[in-house]
Scaffold this motif. Structure first.
Motif, PDB file in Angstrom:
ATOM      1  N   PHE A   1      36.408  41.877  39.500  1.00 31.86           N
ATOM      2  CA  PHE A   1      36.282  42.109  38.137  1.00 31.86           C
ATOM      3  C   PHE A   1      37.838  42.530  37.628  1.00 31.86           C
ATOM      4  O   PHE A   1      37.954  42.785  36.439  1.00 31.86           O
ATOM      5  N   THR A   2      38.751  42.559  38.364  1.00 27.42           N
ATOM      6  CA  THR A   2      40.039  43.393  38.309  1.00 27.42           C
ATOM      7  C   THR A   2      41.083  42.151  38.111  1.00 27.42           C
ATOM      8  O   THR A   2      40.952  41.254  38.984  1.00 27.42           O
ATOM      9  N   ARG A   3      42.104  42.520  37.537  1.00 28.56           N
ATOM     10  CA  ARG A   3      43.205  41.658  37.741  1.00 28.56           C
ATOM     11  C   ARG A   3      44.335  41.874  38.685  1.00 28.56           C
ATOM     12  O   ARG A   3      45.147  40.900  38.768  1.00 28.56           O
TER      13      ARG A   3
ATOM     14  N   GLN B   1      35.293  32.451  39.215  1.00 27.97           N
ATOM     15  CA  GLN B   1      36.819  32.759  38.665  1.00 27.97           C
ATOM     16  C   GLN B   1      37.646  31.340  39.183  1.00 27.97           C
ATOM     17  O   GLN B   1      38.536  31.148  38.031  1.00 27.97           O
ATOM     18  N   LEU B   2      37.572  30.846  40.157  1.00 26.12           N
ATOM     19  CA  LEU B   2      38.309  29.562  40.352  1.00 26.12           C
ATOM     20  C   LEU B   2      37.897  28.456  39.661  1.00 26.12           C
ATOM     21  O   LEU B   2      38.710  27.391  39.776  1.00 26.12           O
ATOM     22  N   ALA B   3      36.776  28.245  39.237  1.00 26.25           N
ATOM     23  CA  ALA B   3      36.332  27.239  38.598  1.00 26.25           C
ATOM     24  C   ALA B   3      36.928  27.043  36.980  1.00 26.25           C
ATOM     25  O   ALA B   3      37.464  27.906  36.697  1.00 26.25           O
TER      26      ALA B   3
ATOM     27  N   ILE C   1      31.427  46.052  48.645  1.00 21.88           N
ATOM     28  CA  ILE C   1      31.853  46.926  47.395  1.00 21.88           C
ATOM     29  C   ILE C   1      33.252  46.825  46.932  1.00 21.88           C
ATOM     30  O   ILE C   1      33.654  46.342  45.906  1.00 21.88           O
ATOM     31  N   GLY C   2      34.197  46.487  47.718  1.00 25.22           N
ATOM     32  CA  GLY C   2      35.643  46.231  47.429  1.00 25.22           C
ATOM     33  C   GLY C   2      35.879  44.947  47.025  1.00 25.22           C
ATOM     34  O   GLY C   2      36.482  44.802  45.777  1.00 25.22           O
ATOM     35  N   THR C   3      35.322  44.120  47.699  1.00 30.18           N
ATOM     36  CA  THR C   3      35.780  42.616  47.222  1.00 30.18           C
ATOM     37  C   THR C   3      34.838  42.321  46.000  1.00 30.18           C
ATOM     38  O   THR C   3      35.459  41.589  44.997  1.00 30.18           O
TER      39      THR C   3
END
Length: 173
Positions: free
Chosen positions: A82-84, A171-173, A75-77
């Motif tokens: 979604f957050t910065r 996100q990394l792509a 849940i945390g990961t």
């Protein structure tokens, strides 16, 4: 993840580690620390200080706790993708953790909740661990009774961790 804030995400990307290896490397120390806390705090203090009986299998409780911890870490990961920043993740968790606590069955039994809310409790890893802990520790239930809760915990953890890895790769792509 803190690497984004510190500007070290580029160093991680330049390493030969895969995305999955990076996520595992971030999760493993937290998982190990939380497992030690379960043994010492939850079971140890509960048994020695409060005299909570332990009628069932120790392995069942620890396996359920490990799966619940993986679900919580998932849940945390997943939320972190979604957050910065870590601060945004922490703030967002304030809107997720209280409902999880209330839907766990610890405050109010799930059977006493409104019918429309009961299915939401089935998606909560804490609820399933509570059933496993009560069943094993207090009633002496075995895997033949508790397997649906183990299956649910495993599916929740696997789903959340898989989604986290997929979102992190995106996100990394």
């Amino acid at each position: 993840m803190k690497e984004r804030e510190a500007g070290t995400i580029e160093q991680l990307l330049m390493s030969p580690a895969t995305t999955s290896e990076i996520i595992v490397a971030k999760i493993a120390p937290l998982f190990a620390t939380l497992c030690v806390m379960v043994v010492i705090l939850a079971v140890g203090i509960g048994r020695l200080v409060f005299g909570v009986p332990f009628n069932g299998g120790v392995f069942l409780v620890f396996a359920g706790a490990a799966l619940c911890l993986l679900g919580g870490i998932g849940i945390g990961t997943f939320l972190a993708t979604f957050t910065r920043s870590a601060y945004q993740t922490q703030l967002a968790s304030f809107f997720i953790n209280p409902p999880l606590a209330f839907l766990s069955g610890a405050v109010t039994p799930v059977e006493a909740m409104p019918a429309w809310l009961q299915p939401a409790a089935q998606l909560n890893p804490i609820y399933h661990f509570g059933v496993i802990a009560r069943g094993s520790m207090l009633k002496g239930s075995g895997l033949e009774t508790l397997w649906p809760n183990f299956l649910a915990l495993a599916l929740i953890a696997l789903t959340l961790l898989t989604l986290s890895i997929m979102r992190f790769r995106k996100q990394l792509a």
